[in-house]
Write a protein that holds these residues in place. Structure first.
Motif, short mmCIF file in Angstrom:
data_model
loop_
_atom_site.label_atom_id
_atom_site.label_comp_id
_atom_site.label_asym_id
_atom_site.label_seq_id
_atom_site.Cartn_x
_atom_site.Cartn_y
_atom_site.Cartn_z
N VAL A 35 12.31 -4.42 3.73
CA VAL A 35 13.25 -4.14 4.82
C VAL A 35 12.51 -4.16 6.15
N ALA A 36 11.31 -3.58 6.19
CA ALA A 36 10.52 -3.56 7.43
C ALA A 36 10.17 -4.97 7.87
N ALA A 37 9.74 -5.80 6.93
CA ALA A 37 9.38 -7.18 7.27
C ALA A 37 10.59 -7.95 7.78
N PHE A 38 11.75 -7.77 7.12
CA PHE A 38 12.97 -8.45 7.55
C PHE A 38 13.35 -8.02 8.97
N ALA A 39 13.36 -6.71 9.23
CA ALA A 39 13.73 -6.20 10.55
C ALA A 39 12.74 -6.69 11.61
N TYR A 40 11.46 -6.65 11.29
CA TYR A 40 10.42 -7.08 12.23
C TYR A 40 10.56 -8.57 12.55
N LEU A 41 10.68 -9.39 11.51
CA LEU A 41 10.76 -10.84 11.74
C LEU A 41 12.03 -11.23 12.49
N LEU A 42 13.15 -10.57 12.16
CA LEU A 42 14.40 -10.84 12.88
C LEU A 42 14.24 -10.49 14.36
N ASP A 43 13.61 -9.35 14.64
CA ASP A 43 13.37 -8.94 16.02
C ASP A 43 12.42 -9.91 16.72
N LEU A 44 11.33 -10.25 16.06
CA LEU A 44 10.33 -11.14 16.66
C LEU A 44 10.92 -12.52 16.98
#
Length: 185
Positions: A35-44
């Motif tokens: 979930v953290a990776a998904f949220a981070y990549l979507l934001d980035l």
């Protein structure tokens, strides 16, 4: 001695809430990190696109003037509060990341893993801006671009943080702990 007692897990006044029929099962760090990776990549990715395509241009109206895409560099917190305290916000984001890492050692609840993953991804997203965006070195401006009328301009990392925090409040009110136990008060 039960499996929970052997593993040093609490058993008094609590029950497991992970669907494994009385034991917590395995830790949910993979869910948290996913979930953290998904949220981070979507934001980035959203910030990279917005900076490349929208910065230094007029706002794009999505729903008239009620919702626009408008790029700003925010060195403070919500509503631009505390622009002189960028380093403090950077330290707070780093502290949140450390706290989540500590909680993850005892994480057996999928809902908590999702909530903490959202917080972690959002914190990393904004921390990346503070570290690497101009002027850099803990003082970079966070790229905000979602601009509802009469509200603060924000980004997807902020949304992940708010959603994660809201989920934590709900889980706490329901008595669910990160270790998968439910308090029956």
């Amino acid at each position: 001695m039960t499996e929970a007692e052997q593993a040093g897990r609490p058993t008094t006044g609590a029950t497991a809430a992970d669907g494994t029929g009385g034991t917590r099962g395995r830790r949910r760090i993979g869910v948290l990190l996913g979930v953290a990776a998904f949220a981070y990549l979507l934001d980035l990715v959203s910030k990279l696109l917005v900076v490349a395509k929208l910065e230094h241009h007029d706002p794009i109206q999505i729903v008239g003037t009620l919702l626009q895409l408008e790029v700003i560099r925010n060195r403070g917190a919500a509503f631009g509060i505390g622009e002189a305290m960028t380093i403090v916000f950077t330290v707070i984001a780093a502290a949140v990341i450390v706290a989540i890492a500590r909680i993850a050692r005892k994480l057996y609840s999928v809902p908590w893993a999702i909530a903490l993953g959202l917080l972690l991804g959002g914190a990393f997203g904004n921390l990346t801006d503070r570290l690497f965006r101009s002027p850099g070195g803990f003082e970079g401006g966070v790229v905000d671009f979602i601009a509802p009328a009469h509200f603060a301009v924000f980004n997807l990392a902020d949304s992940a943080i708010v959603c994660g925090g809201f989920l934590i409040v709900i889980l706490s009110f329901r008595g669910l702990d990160p270790d998968g136990t439910v308090h029956q008060d």
